[in-house]
Design an enzyme around this catalytic site. Structure first.
Site, mmCIF file in Angstrom:
data_model
loop_
_atom_site.group_PDB
_atom_site.id
_atom_site.type_symbol
_atom_site.label_atom_id
_atom_site.label_comp_id
_atom_site.label_asym_id
_atom_site.label_seq_id
_atom_site.Cartn_x
_atom_site.Cartn_y
_atom_site.Cartn_z
ATOM 1 N N GLU A 137 0.852 -1.189 0.000
ATOM 2 C CA GLU A 137 0.000 0.000 0.000
ATOM 3 C C GLU A 137 0.889 1.241 0.000
ATOM 4 O O GLU A 137 1.868 1.288 0.739
ATOM 5 C CB GLU A 137 -0.915 0.055 1.226
ATOM 6 C CG GLU A 137 -1.994 1.105 1.047
ATOM 7 C CD GLU A 137 -2.954 1.215 2.241
ATOM 8 O OE1 GLU A 137 -2.576 0.834 3.358
ATOM 9 O OE2 GLU A 137 -4.055 1.711 2.039
ATOM 10 N N GLY A 270 3.557 2.341 10.684
ATOM 11 C CA GLY A 270 3.374 1.680 11.977
ATOM 12 C C GLY A 270 3.015 0.218 11.782
ATOM 13 O O GLY A 270 3.577 -0.670 12.417
ATOM 14 N N ALA A 271 2.056 -0.021 10.876
ATOM 15 C CA ALA A 271 1.606 -1.381 10.604
ATOM 16 C C ALA A 271 0.862 -1.392 9.277
ATOM 17 O O ALA A 271 0.521 -0.338 8.755
ATOM 18 C CB ALA A 271 0.681 -1.861 11.719
ATOM 19 N N GLU A 273 -2.293 -3.584 7.154
ATOM 20 C CA GLU A 273 -3.401 -4.510 7.408
ATOM 21 C C GLU A 273 -3.541 -5.653 6.414
ATOM 22 O O GLU A 273 -4.615 -6.256 6.345
ATOM 23 C CB GLU A 273 -4.700 -3.712 7.409
ATOM 24 C CG GLU A 273 -5.135 -3.151 6.034
ATOM 25 C CD GLU A 273 -4.732 -1.693 5.803
ATOM 26 O OE1 GLU A 273 -3.777 -1.245 6.467
ATOM 27 O OE2 GLU A 273 -5.354 -1.027 4.966
ATOM 28 N N ASN A 274 -2.490 -5.987 5.658
ATOM 29 C CA ASN A 274 -2.594 -7.064 4.665
ATOM 30 C C ASN A 274 -3.547 -8.157 5.157
ATOM 31 O O ASN A 274 -3.412 -8.635 6.280
ATOM 32 C CB ASN A 274 -1.233 -7.716 4.431
ATOM 33 C CG ASN A 274 -0.148 -6.709 4.217
ATOM 34 O OD1 ASN A 274 -0.209 -5.915 3.310
ATOM 35 N ND2 ASN A 274 0.855 -6.724 5.099
ATOM 36 N N HIS A 306 -6.767 -1.304 15.307
ATOM 37 C CA HIS A 306 -6.921 -0.571 14.054
ATOM 38 C C HIS A 306 -6.749 -1.520 12.861
ATOM 39 O O HIS A 306 -7.577 -1.558 11.942
ATOM 40 C CB HIS A 306 -5.882 0.556 14.018
ATOM 41 C CG HIS A 306 -5.843 1.349 12.750
ATOM 42 N ND1 HIS A 306 -6.340 2.634 12.652
ATOM 43 C CD2 HIS A 306 -5.355 1.053 11.513
ATOM 44 C CE1 HIS A 306 -6.169 3.081 11.426
ATOM 45 N NE2 HIS A 306 -5.565 2.139 10.711
ATOM 46 N N GLU A 307 -5.678 -2.306 12.891
ATOM 47 C CA GLU A 307 -5.405 -3.196 11.748
ATOM 48 C C GLU A 307 -6.475 -4.273 11.611
ATOM 49 O O GLU A 307 -6.837 -4.664 10.510
ATOM 50 C CB GLU A 307 -4.014 -3.838 11.876
ATOM 51 C CG GLU A 307 -2.850 -2.860 11.993
ATOM 52 C CD GLU A 307 -2.864 -1.752 10.947
ATOM 53 O OE1 GLU A 307 -3.280 -2.009 9.804
ATOM 54 O OE2 GLU A 307 -2.461 -0.612 11.289
ATOM 55 N N HIS A 310 -9.525 -3.102 9.908
ATOM 56 C CA HIS A 310 -9.337 -3.074 8.453
ATOM 57 C C HIS A 310 -9.703 -4.401 7.793
ATOM 58 O O HIS A 310 -9.976 -4.434 6.599
ATOM 59 C CB HIS A 310 -7.863 -2.822 8.119
ATOM 60 C CG HIS A 310 -7.491 -1.369 8.041
ATOM 61 N ND1 HIS A 310 -8.214 -0.452 7.331
ATOM 62 C CD2 HIS A 310 -6.434 -0.703 8.561
ATOM 63 C CE1 HIS A 310 -7.604 0.741 7.422
ATOM 64 N NE2 HIS A 310 -6.534 0.614 8.177
ATOM 65 N N GLU A 329 -9.378 4.252 6.324
ATOM 66 C CA GLU A 329 -8.633 4.743 7.489
ATOM 67 C C GLU A 329 -9.526 5.407 8.533
ATOM 68 O O GLU A 329 -9.299 5.277 9.723
ATOM 69 C CB GLU A 329 -7.522 5.693 7.035
ATOM 70 C CG GLU A 329 -6.468 5.030 6.132
ATOM 71 C CD GLU A 329 -5.852 3.794 6.764
ATOM 72 O OE1 GLU A 329 -5.990 3.595 7.991
ATOM 73 O OE2 GLU A 329 -5.236 2.994 6.033
HETATM 74 ZN ZN LIG Z 1 -5.042 1.950 8.717
#
Ligand SMILES: [Zn+2]
Length: 868
Positions: A137, A270-271, A273-274, A306-307, A310, A329
């Site tokens: 991404e 930070g991370a 979300e795959n 958060h992830e 997603h 987001e």
């Molecule tokens: Zn996100």
């Protein structure tokens, strides 16, 4: 407008050819740090064509063949477009509509830029090893394999990885089969559901894991490099609670058969979300039993939540185009805290949310150079720039506004309806409004479009009028200017007042209105109780006076108190009230006890600290700030008390850091004492470590620098390394700061962390010029390191210049931006310049007002700056 849209479209691939399925075989070579790929793309050719264009960048394509109706076609000509990041195969004759198979072979580099398929390093038994991971991404799948790299080109994927036998290889789906050779293995993964290219992922490295089943029997694993798996337990436990929470809340089960989460030693954001394979920075996933702070735990819980949000918002239903990025987001940033609040109710996350997300959204969106939530974007650099507080925080805050307006049940039903309708497909913003209107029967689009299609937000001006309150709206802009377009918002707004503190709701859809309220004289009135709406409020002086009367008491909610404060300073900056009025309000908060309110107080004072840093009367500001923090800091003390919860622990660190920064001798000396003790082999509670390190650096010299670097080198916990880096930014001696800046580019600092250190030095008035000079001098090197998809990291090293506040600095920054056009970051640059200009204006207008207010405070004795 029209022009803009046309140029945005230039970057889209034609819809004459659609990908249906990718079969990919990827072979990384960790000795040459390269990889090769073989790919078969099943295509649906919708309209006869003689050429096929895919995205591809940085790859060497060695073989191409198109199979149509049993016949093979090879391209007569292959051309790359560097700007559009595409490859076009021209076949010399028309390919008929129908199905076709495209076969490709290619090579690429396992790059060090943390995008595409990139390399990451770590140690195993003292030996440096390489692994590889993907970060696609927004637009970097095309760096790993030629593809139709747009979010609404969903297809299924069958991936095979050929990797060294001893390494772990992971992808979105569970392993289907493994074939082992002498020292390699071929790992085949099950076919994915239809999904976007940016969500495909794989990781190949020396890893170990913990595994558990969530309550719906979904297997969840947390992976780390060797020796760190214990640190994954907290995240694993959190994920096991969050995943079923979302499945139930959305009424939609988690869509994949498993979930892996991996901590990667090198990671740009930070991370990520795959789908089914979420990747993280180590600090966003790992918690060490003895060395992690409560703040770190909260961060892990927030990012994991958060992830995982997603996995529904983003992965199951994906935005049609990056214009609607906020659908990903904004929802993950809103649903994340919901889950955290459910699991850790004593963290009071929604109050923290207002101090954090809500305020960040107001801050960025208060600039002239903000952008609408729904924003036309075309090229990858523009796309990269919308991963900002508008898409995340404003997107989230307007969801919160919507939920307050509809109530949780209708909001939830609307979202379920939306998720079910667009499952495995793509949606645009209007599709969401439609779903919510269908379940609620309310004019959602009308209200929400005024917040997503227009930049900025309104300030509601409130005054007493006969029989009630007069409310009017206009756009709020920090620099005090007017928006010539004079936009209007449709604002549902609440009002609470002293004799009836239960909020009553009204709707403002014009410039101004009078609402009927039976108000007694001298009664306080609070507009936007609990900050459910996204706007600021400017009260007439007598109304402000009444609020000030109760702000030091428990009458108003914490959320109301903190936003009143943030509004006051913002209104002062914009020239709508005097800064001395805002300071007067701020001073009435001195007995505050809540962490979130204190964090806004600290941020507000920090803003003034930066503004006044070079004024002759700065010393009296420092005395004011110091005497503000000191009593609270001394009261809370250094050591955890029985009964202290999560928030007290976080508050302690905040108060000590601030009291120390503003020069409380007793606190800095105690920090230094504890530092020496720790360096000599003692223990130091991780919750106060940041305060101890930072205050030791701020008041220290070469010896402290050496000791901190020793701590840095001797730990492999990234959280601890980050603590050290943040503290290194605090040195005040010019020579030491230059040494630290040099260190930031050394091999000892991972590329992912360098910008954090540089921006840290640039965040305060002592270090800002040194950091800026360093950035300018090393710009070519920094650009080389981060250009491409590291825009987030690159922008950190430009954004801190917004802290400057003189004409001379403005000219210098502007000249640098003009010279360095290659960096992109066009909007960021405009925002930085606007921020500097608006500070210059603010100082010019209120310099004397601030000085007089500070001097007039009899209880704040004037102490020269050097003695603090
Ligand atoms: Zn996100």
């Amino acid at each position: 407008m029209r022009q803009r849209r046309l140029s945005a479209n230039r970057y889209r691939l034609l819809r004459t050819v659609e990908p249906l399925h990718y079969h990919l075989i990827i072979t990384p070579d960790f000795s040459s740090l390269r990889f090769s790929g073989v790919e078969q793309v099943s295509l649906l050719i919708k309209k006869s064509t003689s050429q096929i264009t895919l995205h591809s960048v940085g790859l060497k394509i060695s073989k191409v063949c198109l199979v149509v109706n049993g016949g093979n076609l090879t391209p007569q000509c292959t051309s790359f477009d560097k700007k559009l990041e595409t490859v076009t195969f021209k076949f010399g004759k028309r390919v008929p509509a129908g199905e076709a198979e495209l076969f490709l072979s290619f090579f690429g580099e396992l790059n060090d830029k943390m995008h595409g398929f990139y390399r990451t390093s770590y140690e195993v038994n003292g030996e440096k090893k390489w692994g590889g991971a993907t970060q696609f991404e927004a637009t970097d799948a095309r760096r790993a394999f030629p593809c139709f790299d747009e979010p609404d080109r969903k297809a299924t994927f069958s991936l095979e990885l050929i990797v060294p036998k001893e390494k772990t290889a992971l992808s979105n789906m569970p392993v289907g089969s493994v074939e082992e050779g002498h020292d390699i293995k071929m790992v085949r993964y099950q076919k994915t559901p239809p999904m976007s290219t940016y969500l495909l992922a794989w990781v190949v490295a020396d890893l170990e894991c913990f595994e558990a089943l969530d309550k719906n029997r979904v297997p969840i694993r947390v992976w780390t490099t060797l020796g760190k798996k214990e640190q994954g337990r907290f995240a694993l436990d959190t994920a096991c609670r969050v995943l079923p929470y979302f499945a139930e809340w959305f009424g939609v089960p988690y869509a994949l058969p498993k979930l892996d989460m991996v901590a990667l030693p090198d990671f740009a954001a930070g991370a990520m979300e795959n789908w089914g394979l979420v990747t993280y920075r180590e600090t966003a996933l790992l918690i060490d039993r003895d060395n992690s702070s409560q703040a770190a735990k909260q961060r892990v819980a927030e990012i994991v939540s958060h992830e995982l949000a997603h996995q529904w918002f983003g992965n199951y239903v994906t935005m049609k185009w990056w214009t609607h990025l906020w659908l990903n987001e904004g929802f993950a940033s809103y649903m994340g805290p919901k889950a955290v609040n459910h699991i850790f109710p004593d963290w009071d996350i929604w109050t923290q949310y207002v101090a954090d997300d809500y305020c960040s959204a107001l801050h960025l969106d208060g600039l002239k150079n903000t952008h609408p939530v729904e924003v036309g974007v075309g090229d990858p650099r523009e796309i990269s720039e919308v991963f900002d507080a508008i898409s995340y925080s404003k997107g989230s805050v307007i969801n919160r506004m919507l939920e307050h307006y509809l109530g949780e049940e209708l909001f939830r039903r609307g979202l379920r309806h939306y998720l079910t309708r667009y499952a495995y497909k793509n949606a645009a913003t209007d599709d969401l409004w439609k779903a919510l209107e269908e379940v609620s029967g309310k004019p959602i689009k009308e209200i929400m479009a005024s917040f997503t299609r227009q930049p900025g937000y309104p300030v509601l001006k409130v005054q007493r009028a006969r029989g009630g309150l007069r409310i009017s709206q206009e756009r709020f802009i920090f620099d005090g200017s007017k928006d010539k377009k004079d936009p209007l918002w449709k604002v549902p707004f609440g009002v609470a007042y002293e004799s009836d503190p239960e909020p009553i709701f009204f709707y403002l859809d014009r410039r101004s209105t009078t609402i009927p309220l039976e108000l007694d004289d001298g009664e306080w009135v609070k507009v936007n109780p609990d900050q459910s709406g996204f706007y600021r409020v400017s009260y007439a002086p007598e109304l402000m006076g009444e609020l000030k009367r109760v702000v030091g008491t428990q009458t108003l909610s914490k959320v109301d108190k903190l936003e009143l404060l943030d509004d006051a300073l913002a209104l002062a900056k914009a020239g709508l009230v005097k800064t001395s009025d805002a300071l007067g309000l701020l001073a009435s908060y001195s007995k505050e006890e809540d962490f979130s309110v204190w964090s806004v107080l600290a941020a507000s004072l920090g803003t003034l600290d930066n503004l006044l840093g070079r004024e002759a009367f700065y010393g009296s500001f420092v005395v004011f700030a110091k005497e503000f923090f000191t009593p609270a800091a001394r009261l809370i003390g250094w050591d955890k008390k029985p009964g202290d919860g999560h928030l007290e622990v976080m508050l302690r660190s905040l108060l000590l850091l601030n009291a120390g920064w503003y020069g409380d001798r007793k606190i800095t000396e105690e920090a230094q004492r504890r530092f020496q003790e720790f360096v000599a082999g003692g223990t130091l509670n991780p919750d106060i470590r940041q305060a101890v390190y930072t205050l030791s650096a701020e008041n220290g010299g070469g010896e402290e620098l050496e000791a901190l670097l020793k701590i840095y080198d001797s730990t492999d916990l990234q959280e601890e390394k980050m603590r050290v880096l943040r503290s290194l930014a605090g040195f005040r001696d010019g020579q030491l700061l230059r040494q630290v800046l040099q260190f930031s580019l050394s091999e000892r600092v991972r590329a992912q962390d360098t910008p954090i250190l540089i921006a840290g030095i640039g965040s305060h008035s002592v270090g800002r010029s040194a950091a800026w000079d360093f950035v300018k001098r090393n710009w070519k090197k920094l650009l080389g390191r981060y250009e491409g998809s590291g825009l987030g990291l690159l922008s950190m090293m430009v954004e801190f210049a917004a802290g400057f506040s003189s004409e001379e600095e403005l000219r210098d920054v502007a000249a640098f931006f003009r010279k360095e056009r290659r960096m992109g970051l066009d909007r960021t640059k405009r925002q930085v310049l606007e921020s500097i200009r608006s500070k210059i204006k603010w100082l010019r207008r209120d310099r004397q007002d601030i000085e007089e207010w500070l001097r007039s405070r009899a209880d704040y004795k004037l102490v020269p700056f050097g003695n603090r």
